[in-house]
Write a protein that holds these residues in place. Structure first.
Motif, short mmCIF file in Angstrom:
data_model
loop_
_atom_site.label_atom_id
_atom_site.label_comp_id
_atom_site.label_asym_id
_atom_site.label_seq_id
_atom_site.Cartn_x
_atom_site.Cartn_y
_atom_site.Cartn_z
N VAL A 127 0.25 6.17 -9.33
CA VAL A 127 -1.07 6.38 -8.72
C VAL A 127 -1.97 5.18 -9.02
O VAL A 127 -2.72 4.72 -8.14
N TRP A 128 -1.91 4.67 -10.24
CA TRP A 128 -2.76 3.54 -10.62
C TRP A 128 -2.44 2.29 -9.78
O TRP A 128 -3.34 1.66 -9.20
N ARG B 60 -4.38 -0.56 -2.77
CA ARG B 60 -5.22 -0.23 -1.62
C ARG B 60 -6.57 -0.92 -1.70
O ARG B 60 -7.16 -1.28 -0.69
N VAL B 61 -7.08 -1.10 -2.94
CA VAL B 61 -8.37 -1.77 -3.10
C VAL B 61 -8.24 -3.26 -2.87
O VAL B 61 -9.05 -3.90 -2.21
N ARG B 62 -7.15 -3.86 -3.41
CA ARG B 62 -7.01 -5.30 -3.35
C ARG B 62 -6.50 -5.81 -2.02
O ARG B 62 -6.74 -6.96 -1.65
N GLY C 149 -0.71 2.16 -6.95
CA GLY C 149 -0.95 2.43 -5.54
C GLY C 149 -2.42 2.33 -5.19
O GLY C 149 -2.79 1.73 -4.18
N GLY C 150 -3.28 2.90 -6.04
CA GLY C 150 -4.71 2.82 -5.80
C GLY C 150 -5.25 1.42 -5.91
O GLY C 150 -6.08 0.99 -5.10
N ARG C 151 -4.74 0.67 -6.88
CA ARG C 151 -5.19 -0.71 -7.04
C ARG C 151 -4.77 -1.57 -5.85
O ARG C 151 -5.51 -2.43 -5.39
N ARG D 238 0.84 -1.20 0.00
CA ARG D 238 0.00 0.00 0.00
C ARG D 238 0.86 1.24 0.00
O ARG D 238 1.81 1.36 0.76
N LEU D 239 0.52 2.19 -0.87
CA LEU D 239 1.35 3.38 -1.06
C LEU D 239 1.52 4.15 0.23
O LEU D 239 2.61 4.55 0.59
N HIS D 240 0.44 4.35 1.00
CA HIS D 240 0.53 5.24 2.13
C HIS D 240 1.26 4.64 3.33
O HIS D 240 1.59 5.34 4.27
#
Length: 287
Positions: free
Chosen positions: A261-262, A268-270, A264-266, A209-211
């Protein structure tokens, strides 16, 4: 100690926010502060998360190669074209190159390196392909950063190109050879760091996760530079060429930013779904 890079990075961002609000010698001082703080944030983070040896190599490769290329560039016009620095504005100079300039190479390189590393390590590719991709992507990211940097500093009179070479539409004061030079120098830096990174070894963040990544600080600085510079050039800074550099920088630096961003966002969802599947539960529970 681990909060030190965060504090320094926040201070650097604060100085960048102040930059459009000041002028003259105050703006020059803010410019030096921005470069110094960004470089310090990068070095501190590298020491804490990759080790003192890795961080030392980072400074030697980026600041050292950057300074050498600036000396050659101002003396011969190779590889960036014929240009010169304003004197006594960005602090002391060595051979007519402000000594703060090499730190700018470190400050620009490290966040891009970390952002590219985050993306490449999440791609299903071989080690050789990953190495080549990281070198190429870092070089492109550096050119994208320079598409912000050079127009802004030329508009502010910090350095000037003397030859009437062809530039980009809307930004004619900077020759295209400059960006080619940046690509070559950045590829050289990336290739050396890639080899030394494998020889020395650097930690691989376990959390996708990016964050919560170990590289959240430099990645945050990358995102701030990519998006914040586009906004500043388009809205807050004066100069007709900056309206064009806002677009150029956003697009070219976006070659790294958009996948970042793509992915990182993916992630966080998965991530919650994968944890639920492993635990056999229908809902995710906090750690």
């Amino acid at each position: 100690m681990r909060v030190a890079p965060v504090v320094v990075a926040v201070a650097a961002v604060g100085c960048q926010i102040v930059y459009p609000l000041v002028s003259g010698s105050t703006r020059d001082a803010v410019t030096v502060a921005v470069v110094a703080l960004l470089a310090l944030a990068s070095i501190l983070h590298a020491v804490l998360h990759r080790g003192a040896v890795w961080a030392t190599v980072l400074v030697l490769v980026t600041a050292g190669t950057g300074f050498a290329s600036e000396l050659v560039g101002t003396a011969t016009g190779i590889p960036f074209g014929e240009y010169f620095y304003a004197q006594n504005r960005l602090g002391p100079s060595l051979f007519e190159v402000p000594v703060v300039v090499p730190l700018a190479w470190t400050a620009g390189f490290y966040p891009i390196w970390c952002a590219v590393t985050y993306v490449v390590r999440r791609l299903d590719t071989t080690q050789v392909r990953a190495a080549g991709l990281r070198i190429a992507a870092v070089a492109v990211g550096m050119v994208g950063w320079d598409l912000y940097l050079d127009p802004q500093m030329v508009t502010d009179g910090q350095w000037t190109w003397t030859a009437g070479a062809v530039g980009l539409p809307g930004a004619p004061s900077i020759p295209l050879t400059n960006y080619l030079g940046w690509l070559v120098v950045a590829m050289l830096m990336g290739a050396v760091m890639e080899s030394l990174d494998r020889a020395i070894g650097s930690p691989r963040p376990s959390d996708t996760r990016l964050h919560t990544s170990d590289d959240a600080v430099p990645i945050g600085l990358f995102l701030w530079t990519w998006l914040g510079s586009a906004l500043a050039h388009a809205v807050f800074l004066d100069g007709p060429e900056l309206r064009f550099s806002a677009v150029y920088g956003f697009l070219v630096m976006g070659a790294v930013g958009i996948p970042l961003v793509w992915i990182g966002g993916r992630g966080r969802v998965r991530h919650p779904r994968s944890r639920a599947a492993v635990s056999g539960l229908g809902t995710d529970t906090p750690r």
